[in-house]
Design a protein around this motif. Structure first.
Motif, PDB file in Angstrom:
ATOM      1  N   THR A  58       0.791  -1.067  -0.026  1.00 43.52           N
ATOM      2  CA  THR A  58      -0.010  -0.032   0.161  1.00 43.52           C
ATOM      3  C   THR A  58       0.834   1.234   0.059  1.00 43.52           C
ATOM      4  O   THR A  58       2.043   1.141   0.261  1.00 43.52           O
ATOM      5  N   LEU A  59       0.388   2.328  -0.099  1.00 44.93           N
ATOM      6  CA  LEU A  59       0.949   3.666   0.245  1.00 44.93           C
ATOM      7  C   LEU A  59       1.128   3.962   1.671  1.00 44.93           C
ATOM      8  O   LEU A  59      -0.056   4.037   2.378  1.00 44.93           O
ATOM      9  N   CYS A  60       2.143   3.553   2.220  1.00 43.56           N
ATOM     10  CA  CYS A  60       2.250   3.451   3.758  1.00 43.56           C
ATOM     11  C   CYS A  60       2.695   4.588   4.369  1.00 43.56           C
ATOM     12  O   CYS A  60       3.879   4.916   4.010  1.00 43.56           O
ATOM     13  N   LEU A  61       2.018   5.251   5.186  1.00 43.52           N
ATOM     14  CA  LEU A  61       2.326   6.377   6.095  1.00 43.52           C
ATOM     15  C   LEU A  61       2.671   6.030   7.458  1.00 43.52           C
ATOM     16  O   LEU A  61       1.512   5.466   8.215  1.00 43.52           O
ATOM     17  N   ALA A  62       3.847   6.080   7.818  1.00 41.95           N
ATOM     18  CA  ALA A  62       4.015   5.493   9.297  1.00 41.95           C
ATOM     19  C   ALA A  62       4.491   6.800   9.924  1.00 41.95           C
ATOM     20  O   ALA A  62       5.278   7.696   9.585  1.00 41.95           O
ATOM     21  N   MET A 110     -10.321   9.973   0.825  1.00 42.98           N
ATOM     22  CA  MET A 110      -9.026   9.309   0.350  1.00 42.98           C
ATOM     23  C   MET A 110      -9.277   7.781   0.865  1.00 42.98           C
ATOM     24  O   MET A 110      -9.824   7.348   1.849  1.00 42.98           O
ATOM     25  N   PRO A 111      -8.657   6.682  -0.053  1.00 44.60           N
ATOM     26  CA  PRO A 111      -8.970   4.970   0.483  1.00 44.60           C
ATOM     27  C   PRO A 111      -7.926   5.001   1.185  1.00 44.60           C
ATOM     28  O   PRO A 111      -7.156   4.014   0.938  1.00 44.60           O
ATOM     29  N   VAL A 112      -8.319   5.101   2.476  1.00 42.37           N
ATOM     30  CA  VAL A 112      -7.257   4.807   3.635  1.00 42.37           C
ATOM     31  C   VAL A 112      -8.004   3.830   4.641  1.00 42.37           C
ATOM     32  O   VAL A 112      -9.235   3.859   4.906  1.00 42.37           O
ATOM     33  N   THR A 113      -7.006   3.131   5.185  1.00 41.57           N
ATOM     34  CA  THR A 113      -7.143   2.185   6.323  1.00 41.57           C
ATOM     35  C   THR A 113      -6.073   2.477   7.413  1.00 41.57           C
ATOM     36  O   THR A 113      -4.866   2.812   7.033  1.00 41.57           O
ATOM     37  N   ALA A 114      -6.468   3.065   8.555  1.00 42.29           N
ATOM     38  CA  ALA A 114      -5.782   3.384   9.709  1.00 42.29           C
ATOM     39  C   ALA A 114      -5.717   2.688  10.899  1.00 42.29           C
ATOM     40  O   ALA A 114      -6.866   2.217  11.243  1.00 42.29           O
ATOM     41  N   PHE A 115      -4.494   2.011  11.365  1.00 42.73           N
ATOM     42  CA  PHE A 115      -4.372   1.404  12.346  1.00 42.73           C
ATOM     43  C   PHE A 115      -3.849   2.157  13.500  1.00 42.73           C
ATOM     44  O   PHE A 115      -2.489   2.728  13.681  1.00 42.73           O
ATOM     45  N   LEU A 116      -4.705   2.427  14.654  1.00 41.87           N
ATOM     46  CA  LEU A 116      -4.512   3.460  15.617  1.00 41.87           C
ATOM     47  C   LEU A 116      -3.922   2.902  16.854  1.00 41.87           C
ATOM     48  O   LEU A 116      -4.364   1.906  17.256  1.00 41.87           O
ATOM     49  N   ILE A 120      -4.189   3.219   0.793  1.00 41.44           N
ATOM     50  CA  ILE A 120      -3.328   3.890   1.695  1.00 41.44           C
ATOM     51  C   ILE A 120      -3.720   3.444   3.098  1.00 41.44           C
ATOM     52  O   ILE A 120      -4.692   3.047   3.560  1.00 41.44           O
ATOM     53  N   THR A 121      -2.497   3.280   3.762  1.00 44.81           N
ATOM     54  CA  THR A 121      -2.461   2.877   5.156  1.00 44.81           C
ATOM     55  C   THR A 121      -1.746   3.810   5.979  1.00 44.81           C
ATOM     56  O   THR A 121      -0.796   4.425   5.547  1.00 44.81           O
ATOM     57  N   VAL A 122      -2.308   3.906   7.216  1.00 49.12           N
ATOM     58  CA  VAL A 122      -1.801   4.951   8.304  1.00 49.12           C
ATOM     59  C   VAL A 122      -1.435   3.831   9.448  1.00 49.12           C
ATOM     60  O   VAL A 122      -2.177   3.171   9.933  1.00 49.12           O
TER      61      VAL A 122
END
Length: 449
Positions: free
Chosen positions: A113-117, A140-146, A164-166
């Protein structure tokens, strides 16, 4: 190990952990059969059970579900926090079931994915929650692990798409080195987890190694005082992403923002504290790098409601303000004091603090004492041990003796509500990363009765 698409059953050992539960929710969404163990039932495990995830709270192999018998399509996920003596973990190890640490699974899930870390010793959860919300609110097509419960979603998991992942890039156990970030930030780089790293130079080395995972340094953000060679972030100081003209209006920050891509005017952000404002600037920068539409970002930022236990107002009235916060390091306590002093400059302030880890209390004893001494009144709970055994000579009593506040004392969780009610301080803070958060409801119930 088989590819994730060939795995049908996933068992999480320690499923109640904030990072584990987000991955459990993701796996459930992927159509996997998800089960788990944790030693204690919490609001989070209750929520997972309502979502159809079967959880046991007994460390007995007999409690394992029948679906686990087919070990060929099963994956066991665990964290370093689980003791090696855990019976369920031992059973899986001896049975030869495919096993993976939480961080490794997060790396595999986000690899393509487009990984935002989001990395840093402080600010990871708030920054990643702001970022996840900005992207989601901008469609935006995002999945976020918080690593916390975002108020806007009442969850630690945001799912608006999969491109996209956060993720929070956790430095504990060097977990963040298993990620594959395309865009990243380091919010802070203070000494911490010295039980793992030994000395501050080692943790700095690990952060440099993490930052080098990002091939294009224009895709790396960090404060001006953290020398990592990427784009810099600052408040009222020269930086690539710079907040200017910061003021408070109606209890919220209003500011302008200069970035390499564009300029914003009169952005509004409701979380108190310069540390949170810096987190917001960082999240805005990462959202821009990910391609978020600039015209939608101001409204998205203004609508962010915060993260539970991050400067969370539990009572806010003329005679009493009660704030719940996760701070557990001297730097975080200093940031918390700055925020509360800015918002309530004329009021006396009480902090009820539960030290977290014997090793952290020992390693930063003088710094903790200095940070806590800023408050008008200090009440200390016993040290929360988490994964540690007691260390001789390290105690809340010893820490209390170093605190210079005239009003100070030791309390128990059972006495918290009464002791807080005796205080004349209008602003009262409940602070720590252990189980002190579970006592907040009892305090609030008593104070509003």
């Amino acid at each position: 190990m088989k590819a994730l698409q060939n795995i049908q059953t996933v068992y999480f050992v320690g499923i109640g952990g904030i990072g584990m539960s987000a991955l459990a929710r993701y796996m459930k969404l992927q159509g996997k059969d998800v089960f788990g163990y944790d030693k204690t039932a919490t609001e989070l495990t209750d929520a997972l059970q309502r979502e159809g995830i079967q959880i046991t709270f007994e460390d007995r192999v007999s409690e394992l579900p029948a679906a686990i018998e087919n070990t060929s399509d099963t994956l066991v996920v665990y964290t370093p926090a689980i003791p090696t003596s855990n019976n369920i973990l031992t059973y899986f190890q001896q049975a030869g079931v495919a096993m993976m640490k939480r961080a490794a699974l997060l790396g595999k899930v986000t690899q393509h994915t487009l990984c935002l870390a989001v990395a840093g010793t402080h600010g990871k959860t708030t920054t990643s929650a702001i970022l996840g919300h900005l992207l989601a609110a901008c469609d935006m097509p995002v999945t976020a692990f918080l690593g916390g419960i975002a108020e806007n979603y009442d969850s630690n998991f945001i799912h608006k798409g999969s491109e996209i992942t956060v993720v929070e890039a956790d430095e504990f156990d060097r977990s963040f080195l298993q990620l594959h970030p395309n865009i990243a930030c380091v919010t802070s780089m203070d000494a911490d987890h010295l039980d793992i790293y030994g000395e501050s130079a080692e943790i700095e080395s690990a952060f440099h190694e993490f930052s080098n995972l990002v091939s294009d340094k224009k895709q790396l953000l960090h404060p001006v005082e953290v020398p990592l060679g990427g784009h810099t972030v600052a408040i009222d100081a020269s930086a690539d992403y710079e907040a200017r003209n910061v003021r408070i209006e109606d209890g919220v920050y209003v500011f302008d923002l200069k970035t390499p891509q564009t300029h914003f005017r009169d952005l509004r952000f409701s979380l108190p504290g310069h540390h949170n404002l810096q987190n917001a600037i960082t999240a805005l920068g990462m959202a821009l790098l990910a391609g978020s539409p600039t015209q939608q970002l101001p409204k998205a930022l203004a609508s962010f409601q915060g993260v539970q236990r991050r400067f969370s107002y539990r009572i806010k009235r003329e005679d009493l303000v009660v704030i719940d916060d996760y701070a557990h390091h001297p730097t975080e306590l200093n940031a918390l004091f700055q925020a509360v002093a800015e918002m309530f400059p004329e009021d006396q302030k009480l902090i009820v603090f539960q030290p977290h880890l014997f090793s952290r209390t020992r390693d930063f004893e003088a710094e903790f004492a200095q940070s806590l001494s800023q408050f008008d009144e200090v009440l200390l709970l016993p040290i929360y041990p988490a994964r540690e055994a007691p260390i001789a000579g390290v105690s809340s009593e010893r820490l209390l003796a170093l605190i210079s506040s005239e009003k100070k004392g030791l309390i128990t969780k059972q006495a918290m509500a009464d002791q807080m009610s005796y205080s004349s301080c209008r602003v009262q803070l409940i602070v720590g990363a252990g189980d002190i958060g579970a006592e907040v409801k009892n305090v609030i119930k008593k104070r509003i009765a």
